[in-house]
Design a protein around this motif. Structure first.
Motif, PDB file in Angstrom:
ATOM      1  N   ALA A   1      -4.993 -14.115  -8.755  1.00 42.80           N
ATOM      2  CA  ALA A   1      -3.809 -13.283  -8.514  1.00 42.80           C
ATOM      3  C   ALA A   1      -2.543 -14.136  -8.461  1.00 42.80           C
ATOM      4  O   ALA A   1      -1.498 -13.750  -9.009  1.00 42.80           O
ATOM      5  CB  ALA A   1      -3.975 -12.503  -7.214  1.00 42.80           C
ATOM      6  N   TYR A   2      -2.615 -15.286  -7.841  1.00 45.21           N
ATOM      7  CA  TYR A   2      -1.460 -16.183  -7.772  1.00 45.21           C
ATOM      8  C   TYR A   2      -1.084 -16.700  -9.155  1.00 45.21           C
ATOM      9  O   TYR A   2       0.093 -16.786  -9.510  1.00 45.21           O
ATOM     10  CB  TYR A   2      -1.762 -17.346  -6.831  1.00 45.21           C
TER      11      TYR A   2
ATOM     12  N   ALA B   1     -10.455 -15.011  -6.173  1.00 51.06           N
ATOM     13  CA  ALA B   1      -9.628 -13.847  -6.487  1.00 51.06           C
ATOM     14  C   ALA B   1      -8.164 -14.102  -6.146  1.00 51.06           C
ATOM     15  O   ALA B   1      -7.265 -13.734  -6.905  1.00 51.06           O
ATOM     16  CB  ALA B   1     -10.142 -12.627  -5.734  1.00 51.06           C
ATOM     17  N   SER B   2      -7.907 -14.746  -5.021  1.00 47.74           N
ATOM     18  CA  SER B   2      -6.515 -15.027  -4.660  1.00 47.74           C
ATOM     19  C   SER B   2      -5.905 -16.057  -5.608  1.00 47.74           C
ATOM     20  O   SER B   2      -4.721 -15.974  -5.937  1.00 47.74           O
ATOM     21  CB  SER B   2      -6.415 -15.498  -3.208  1.00 47.74           C
ATOM     22  N   GLY B   3      -6.679 -17.008  -6.083  1.00 49.78           N
ATOM     23  CA  GLY B   3      -6.182 -17.973  -7.056  1.00 49.78           C
ATOM     24  C   GLY B   3      -5.839 -17.321  -8.380  1.00 49.78           C
ATOM     25  O   GLY B   3      -4.809 -17.635  -8.991  1.00 49.78           O
TER      26      GLY B   3
ATOM     27  N   THR C   1     -15.525 -16.038  -2.994  1.00 54.79           N
ATOM     28  CA  THR C   1     -15.042 -14.981  -3.892  1.00 54.79           C
ATOM     29  C   THR C   1     -13.597 -14.639  -3.587  1.00 54.79           C
ATOM     30  O   THR C   1     -12.789 -14.433  -4.499  1.00 54.79           O
ATOM     31  CB  THR C   1     -15.928 -13.735  -3.750  1.00 54.79           C
ATOM     32  N   LEU C   2     -13.246 -14.582  -2.310  1.00 60.14           N
ATOM     33  CA  LEU C   2     -11.869 -14.288  -1.910  1.00 60.14           C
ATOM     34  C   LEU C   2     -10.919 -15.397  -2.369  1.00 60.14           C
ATOM     35  O   LEU C   2      -9.818 -15.115  -2.852  1.00 60.14           O
ATOM     36  CB  LEU C   2     -11.785 -14.118  -0.395  1.00 60.14           C
ATOM     37  N   LEU C   3     -11.332 -16.639  -2.264  1.00 64.97           N
ATOM     38  CA  LEU C   3     -10.496 -17.746  -2.726  1.00 64.97           C
ATOM     39  C   LEU C   3     -10.288 -17.711  -4.232  1.00 64.97           C
ATOM     40  O   LEU C   3      -9.180 -17.949  -4.722  1.00 64.97           O
ATOM     41  CB  LEU C   3     -11.122 -19.084  -2.318  1.00 64.97           C
TER      42      LEU C   3
ATOM     43  N   LYS D   1       0.716 -13.938 -11.024  1.00 69.97           N
ATOM     44  CA  LYS D   1       2.078 -13.782 -10.518  1.00 69.97           C
ATOM     45  C   LYS D   1       2.986 -14.880 -11.060  1.00 69.97           C
ATOM     46  O   LYS D   1       4.100 -14.618 -11.521  1.00 69.97           O
ATOM     47  CB  LYS D   1       2.104 -13.810  -8.994  1.00 69.97           C
TER      48      LYS D   1
END
Length: 61
Positions: free
Chosen positions: A47-48, A43-45, A39-41, A51
């Motif tokens: 967000a990236y 979400a970070s993808g 889930t963290l991976l 951006k």
């Protein structure tokens, strides 16, 4: 490259196939849990990607 080096590399790769084994499948009814790491991976993808999209659109305005 040297032909002897390439032949030894190919030979080594073919021999290494003999020592590679796959894991057995999990028992029926037991799936692989997707916990906080995946889930963290994701979400970070996301967000990236947001951006990069904002940077791209602000540069092209």
């Amino acid at each position: 490259m040297n032909i002897k080096f390439l032949l030894s590399l190919v030979t080594l790769l073919f021999i290494s196939i003999l020592f590679v084994h796959a894991q057995p499948p999990p028992p029926p009814g037991e799936g692989v849990p997707i916990d906080g790491g995946a889930t963290l991976l994701i979400a970070s993808g996301v967000a990236y990607g947001i951006k990069k999209f904002r940077d791209y659109t602000s540069k092209n305005d």
